[in-house]
Design a protein around this motif. Structure first.
Motif, PDB file in Angstrom:
ATOM      1  N   ASN A 136       0.841  -1.197   0.000  1.00 28.92           N
ATOM      2  CA  ASN A 136       0.000   0.000   0.000  1.00 28.92           C
ATOM      3  C   ASN A 136       0.875   1.246   0.000  1.00 28.92           C
ATOM      4  N   PHE A 137       0.236   2.388  -0.253  1.00 31.92           N
ATOM      5  CA  PHE A 137       0.967   3.650  -0.297  1.00 31.92           C
ATOM      6  C   PHE A 137       1.256   4.162   1.111  1.00 31.92           C
ATOM      7  N   LYS A 138       2.495   4.555   1.318  1.00 32.82           N
ATOM      8  CA  LYS A 138       2.931   5.089   2.596  1.00 32.82           C
ATOM      9  C   LYS A 138       4.079   6.065   2.355  1.00 32.82           C
ATOM     10  N   ILE A 139       4.087   7.162   3.096  1.00 33.28           N
ATOM     11  CA  ILE A 139       5.184   8.124   3.012  1.00 33.28           C
ATOM     12  C   ILE A 139       5.748   8.353   4.413  1.00 33.28           C
ATOM     13  N   THR A 140       7.058   8.312   4.518  1.00 33.26           N
ATOM     14  CA  THR A 140       7.762   8.697   5.734  1.00 33.26           C
ATOM     15  C   THR A 140       8.700   9.843   5.367  1.00 33.26           C
ATOM     16  N   TYR A 141       8.594  10.953   6.085  1.00 28.47           N
ATOM     17  CA  TYR A 141       9.264  12.191   5.674  1.00 28.47           C
ATOM     18  C   TYR A 141      10.034  12.779   6.854  1.00 28.47           C
TER      19      TYR A 141
END
Length: 261
Positions: A136-141
Motif C-alpha cells: 500500500n501507499f505510505k510516506i515517511t518524511y
C-alpha cells in the motif's frame, strides 16, 4: 464545475480557478487559450513552489491543487486560470478538497494502483528520496528546521488513515523571512491566515490544526508533486521515504518514476 477565487502568494492579486470534468486526457491546465499537461517534464521552476509552464503560459503553485486532485481521485479535469497565479487560499489543499468532494469530482471509480518491481532512489547532497515496493501507499518524511518542534522530526502518512490531517496542513516559513520578502515586494499574498510562521521563540503565529502540521504539509507537497507522474500517487504500491527533500528533489524523483512506468 468547481470555481474558487483568491489572492496569489507572490503578487497578492486576485485570480480565479475553474475546474471541469473531462472524459479523458488527464489533468490539463489552461490560460488564455493555451493548454499544458500536468506532467513533471513540463515543470519550469521549483525555486519557491512548483511552476508548470512553457514559453507562452505558466502556472505558479500547483502543488496544493494537485494534491487535492489526488485525494479526490479527480484524474481527468481541465483547470482554467483567470489571472496571474493559482490562489493560495488557506495555504493548504483543504478548500480545494471540500469543493471537489461537494461536486462529486471523482472521475475514476477507484484510485488506479501502480506497482513497482524495483526500488527507485534519488540522492543529492543531504537529500534523499527512496521508493520501496510495498502493498500500500505510505510516506515517511524527515524535516529539520530551526524550531524545537521540527528539528530532525519524522512524520508518516499511510493511505486510508488521517487524510484530513495531510490535506488541511498549511504552508509555513520563518516569520523573519516573510517580513524580509515582503519588504522586497514578494510573497505579498502571504499572511497569518494562509501561512504558519515559525517564530524565533519556537512558537507559531497561529494554533496548529494537528501536531507537526508543517511537516505534514511537506507530505501534501510531495503527493502533489508526484501527481505530476501522470498517475495518482495514492495508488502507488510503495513506501516512499524522503529525507530533507523539497520541490526540486520531488520533481526530479517524479521524473525517475516516470521512466519506470
Amino acid at each position: 464545475m468547481v470555481e474558487l477565487s483568491g489572492k496569489g502568494l507572490m503578487s497578492g492579486e486576485n485570480s480565479t480557478i475553474r475546474i471541469t470534468k473531462t472524459n479523458s486526457g488527464g489533468i490539463i491546465f489552461s490560460n488564455n487559450g493555451e493548454q499544458i499537461n500536468a506532467l513533471a517534464n513540463n515543470v519550469i521552476s521549483t525555486s519557491n513552489f512548483v511552476v508548470l509552464g512553457n514559453a507562452k503560459i505558466q502556472f505558479n503553485l500547483i502543488e496544493h491543487l494537485m494534491g487535492a486532485l489526488a485525494f479526490c481521485n479527480a484524474e481527468n479535469v481541465l483547470i482554467e486560470l483567470y489571472g496571474k497565479e493559482i490562489p493560495i487560499l488557506d495555504g493548504s489543499a483543504k478548500l480545494w478538497v471540500e469543493k471537489l468532494q461537494k461536486e462529486n469530482f471523482e472521475t475514476k471509480e477507484k484510485i488506479e494502483e501502480t506497482e513497482f518491481k524495483n526500488p527507485i532512489i534519488y540522492e543529492e547532497n543531504e537529500t534523499s528520496i527512496i521508493l520501496i515496493p510495498a502493498n500500500n501507499f505510505k510516506i515517511t518524511y524527515l524535516v529539520n528546521y530551526a524550531h524545537n518542534d521540527l528539528e530532525n522530526k519524522w512524520v508518516t502518512f499511510e493511505y486510508g488513515k488521517n487524510h484530513q490531517e495531510i490535506y488541511e496542513a498549511r504552508t509555513f516559513g520563518y516569520l523573519k523571512d516573510l517580513e524580509k520578502f515582503q519588504a522586497m515586494g514578494i510573497a505579498l499574498g502571504a499572511d497569518l491566515e494562509n501561512t504558519i510562521g515559525l517564530k524565533e521563540d519556537n512558537t507559531y503565529t497561529s494554533p496548529l490544526r494537528s501536531p507537526l502540521e508543517p511537516a505534514k504539509h511537506k507530505i501534501l507537497d510531495i503527493i502533489g508533486d508526484l501527481h505530476l507522474t501522470g498517475k495518482n500517487p495514492l495508488g502507488f504500491k510503495a513506501h516512499i521515504i524522503a529525507k530533507l527533500a523539497g520541490h526540486k528533489s520531488h520533481i526530479e524523483f517524479a521524473k525517475k518514476i516516470i521512466k519506470e512506468l
